[in-house]
Design a protein around this motif. Structure first.
Motif, PDB file in Angstrom:
ATOM      1  N   PRO A  75       0.822  -1.213   0.000  1.00 10.57           N
ATOM      2  CA  PRO A  75       0.000   0.000   0.000  1.00 10.57           C
ATOM      3  C   PRO A  75       0.861   1.270   0.000  1.00 10.57           C
ATOM      4  N   ARG A  76       0.431   2.263  -0.814  1.00 12.20           N
ATOM      5  CA  ARG A  76       1.153   3.532  -0.930  1.00 12.20           C
ATOM      6  C   ARG A  76       0.402   4.631  -0.184  1.00 12.20           C
ATOM      7  N   PRO A  77       1.135   5.623   0.288  1.00 16.56           N
ATOM      8  CA  PRO A  77       0.458   6.738   0.973  1.00 16.56           C
ATOM      9  C   PRO A  77      -0.549   7.463   0.074  1.00 16.56           C
ATOM     10  N   SER A  98     -11.305   1.887  -7.043  1.00 12.22           N
ATOM     11  CA  SER A  98     -10.228   1.004  -7.474  1.00 12.22           C
ATOM     12  C   SER A  98      -8.896   1.733  -7.561  1.00 12.22           C
ATOM     13  N   ASN A  99      -7.856   1.022  -7.146  1.00 11.97           N
ATOM     14  CA  ASN A  99      -6.492   1.408  -7.479  1.00 11.97           C
ATOM     15  C   ASN A  99      -6.004   0.320  -8.429  1.00 11.97           C
ATOM     16  N   PRO A 100      -6.342   0.474  -9.727  1.00  9.36           N
ATOM     17  CA  PRO A 100      -6.041  -0.609 -10.669  1.00  9.36           C
ATOM     18  C   PRO A 100      -4.577  -0.525 -11.108  1.00  9.36           C
ATOM     19  N   PRO A 101      -4.075  -1.543 -11.786  1.00  8.71           N
ATOM     20  CA  PRO A 101      -2.742  -1.403 -12.392  1.00  8.71           C
ATOM     21  C   PRO A 101      -2.812  -0.265 -13.409  1.00  8.71           C
ATOM     22  N   TYR A 102      -1.890   0.693 -13.339  1.00  4.89           N
ATOM     23  CA  TYR A 102      -1.966   1.809 -14.297  1.00  4.89           C
ATOM     24  C   TYR A 102      -0.614   2.222 -14.877  1.00  4.89           C
ATOM     25  N   VAL A 103       0.410   1.427 -14.642  1.00  5.05           N
ATOM     26  CA  VAL A 103       1.722   1.767 -15.197  1.00  5.05           C
ATOM     27  C   VAL A 103       1.754   1.323 -16.664  1.00  5.05           C
ATOM     28  N   LYS A 104       2.306   2.202 -17.527  1.00  6.45           N
ATOM     29  CA  LYS A 104       2.454   1.827 -18.942  1.00  6.45           C
ATOM     30  C   LYS A 104       3.378   0.621 -19.033  1.00  6.45           C
ATOM     31  N   GLN A 159       1.506  -7.955 -12.304  1.00  5.12           N
ATOM     32  CA  GLN A 159       0.089  -7.858 -12.688  1.00  5.12           C
ATOM     33  C   GLN A 159      -0.665  -6.816 -11.865  1.00  5.12           C
ATOM     34  N   ALA A 160      -0.032  -6.334 -10.776  1.00  2.00           N
ATOM     35  CA  ALA A 160      -0.657  -5.258  -9.981  1.00  2.00           C
ATOM     36  C   ALA A 160      -0.284  -3.883 -10.526  1.00  2.00           C
ATOM     37  N   LEU A 161       0.657  -3.852 -11.476  1.00  6.54           N
ATOM     38  CA  LEU A 161       1.179  -2.581 -11.980  1.00  6.54           C
ATOM     39  C   LEU A 161       0.872  -2.357 -13.461  1.00  6.54           C
ATOM     40  N   ASP A 162       0.866  -3.447 -14.233  1.00  7.26           N
ATOM     41  CA  ASP A 162       0.823  -3.381 -15.691  1.00  7.26           C
ATOM     42  C   ASP A 162      -0.555  -2.966 -16.201  1.00  7.26           C
TER      43      ASP A 162
HETATM   44  N1  GLN Z   1       1.789   3.816  -7.478  1.00  3.26           N
HETATM   45  C1  GLN Z   1       2.352   2.615  -8.017  1.00  3.26           C
HETATM   46  C2  GLN Z   1       3.788   2.877  -8.411  1.00  3.26           C
HETATM   47  O1  GLN Z   1       4.395   3.732  -7.838  1.00  3.26           O
HETATM   48  C3  GLN Z   1       1.503   2.095  -9.154  1.00  3.26           C
HETATM   49  C4  GLN Z   1       0.312   1.482  -8.580  1.00  3.26           C
HETATM   50  C5  GLN Z   1      -0.644   1.022  -9.620  1.00  3.26           C
HETATM   51  O2  GLN Z   1      -0.346   0.704 -10.766  1.00  3.26           O
HETATM   52  N2  GLN Z   1      -1.831   0.990  -9.211  1.00  3.26           N
HETATM   53  O3  GLN Z   1       4.375   2.217  -9.220  1.00  3.26           O
END
Ligand code: GLN
Length: 287
Positions: free
Chosen positions: A98-100, A192-198, A215-218
Motif C-alpha cells: 500500500p502507498r500513501p 479502485s487502485n487498478p494497475p496503471y503503469v504503462k 500484474q498489480a502494476l501493468d
Molecule cells: N503507485 C504505483 C507505483 O508507484 C503504481 C500502482 C498502480 O499501478 N496501481 O508504481
C-alpha cells in the motif's frame, strides 16, 4: 571481534553504512526497522537497549534480512507488514505494498459515504485489501465487496479483513473485475487502485517496485486498459447517482477525464496528490 561485541548500537551503525554504500533509501531507518523486527521490539525500544549484545541466532536472522534487503527486497516484504491509514496490513510478494497516495483515495471515498447509514461499496483490484478493509473499519454500516484476479491477493485481503475484524462485512471474491459480483448487485461507490503503469515503463521502475507483482502494476500499452474496462463496467454496478473513484497515474489526468466523460459519466474531475501530481479521478453515474 567476538560475537558478543555486536551490540544494537554497533549493528545499527554498521548496517546503515552498508545500506548507504548501495544507495538504499532511508538507510538508518531501514536498519532500525529490520533490527527491531528481528528482536521483536518496538523500534523506539532499541534506543533504550543500545548496549545490549545480539545473540548468535538473532545476529544470523538479522544478517539474512540485510542480505535480502541488499537484493532490493522491499522492507515491508521482509517485515511482513505496512501501515496504512493507521492500521497495520499484512503484505507479502503476492500483493502490491500500500502507498500513501492511496490513503487519499480512501479519504475521498469516506467523504462520499454516510457515517451512520448503510452503504455498499465495491473495491476492484483489491490486492492487500487496504482500501476495502479501511472503508469497512471506518464506516461500520458499510458492506464492502472486494475482488481481485489473483488468488494469492484474495487470501491476503481476507486475512487483513479478519485481522481488523471486518470479515463479516468485507466479501473477498476472486475474479476478473466485476466477474465474481452477483448479477444485479448495485453499489453506492465503485473504488479502485487498478494497475496503471504503462507496460513500457515497467522495466525502468525502481528495483524494489520490480519485486512487486507485475500484474498489480501493468496497465497495458498506455496504462489505461483497466480504467477503460472499469469505466465501461461500472455503469451496471453503480446505483443512480453513485460514484466511481479511481487512483490514476501522475500524467493520466486528461486522458482519464476523456475516458470517463466519453463513457457517459457526469461530474468528472481529477485531483492531485501532495506532490501536485494527477492522482485521483471521480465520476458520477447519472441519476
Ligand atoms: N503507485 C504505483 C507505483 O508507484 C503504481 C500502482 C498502480 O499501478 N496501481 O508504481
Amino acid at each position: 571481534m567476538t560475537e558478543e561485541s555486536w551490540t544494537i548500537r554497533k549493528v545499527l551503525t554498521w548496517t546503515t553504512q552498508r545500506f548507504e554504500k548501495v544507495d538504499l533509501d532511508a538507510p538508518r531507518l531501514t536498519a532500525e526497522i529490520l533490527l527491531a523486527h528481528t528482536l521483536k521490539l518496538d523500534r523506539v525500544k532499541l534506543f533504550m537497549e543500545l548496549d545490549r549484545p545480539l545473540q548468535k541466532d538473532e545476529l544470523a536472522e538479522f544478517r539474512s534480512l540485510i542480505q535480502r534487503r541488499l537484493q532490493f527486497e522491499p522492507t515491508q516484504y521482509l517485515t511482513g507488514f505496512k501501515d496504512f491509514y493507521n492500521r497495520r496490513f499484512r503484505v507479502d510478494p503476492r500483493v502490491l505494498i500500500p502507498r500513501p497516495e492511496t490513503e487519499l483515495l480512501v479519504e475521498a471515498v469516506l467523504q462520499l459515504l454516510p457515517k451512520d447509514a448503510p452503504s455498499r461499496v465495491l473495491d476492484l483490484c483489491t490486492g492487500s485489501g487496504c482500501i476495502a478493509v479501511t472503508i469497512a473499519a471506518e464506516r461500520p454500516q458499510a458492506s464492502v465487496w472486494a475482488t481481485d484476479l489473483s488468488k494469492g491477493a484474495c487470501e491476503v485481503a481476507a486475512a487483513n479483513a479478519e485481522q481488523h475484524q471486518v470479515a463479516s462485512r468485507v466479501s473477498v471474491l476472486q475474479g476478473d473485475l466485476f466477474a465474481a459480483i452477483p448479477a444485479g448487485a448495485r453499489f453506492d461507490v465503485v473504488v479502485s487502485n487498478p494497475p496503471y503503469v504503462k507496460r513500457g515503463d515497467l522495466p525502468g521502475l525502481q528495483q524494489e517496485v520490480r519485486k512487486e507483482p507485475p500484474q498489480a502494476l501493468d496497465g497495458g500499452e498506455d496504462g489505461l486498459d483497466f480504467v477503460r474496462r472499469i469505466a465501461e463496467g461500472s455503469h451496471a454496478a453503480l446505483k443512480r447517482g453513485g460514484w466511481l473513484a479511481l487512483e490514476i497515474g501522475d500524467e493520466q489526468g486528461d486522458a482519464v477525464k476523456q475516458v470517463l466523460t466519453r463513457a457517459g459519466y457526469h461530474a468528472v474531475r481529477v485531483e492531485k496528490d501532495l506532490a501536485r501530481l494527477d492522482r485521483l479521478a471521480f465520476a458520477q453515474e447519472p441519476s
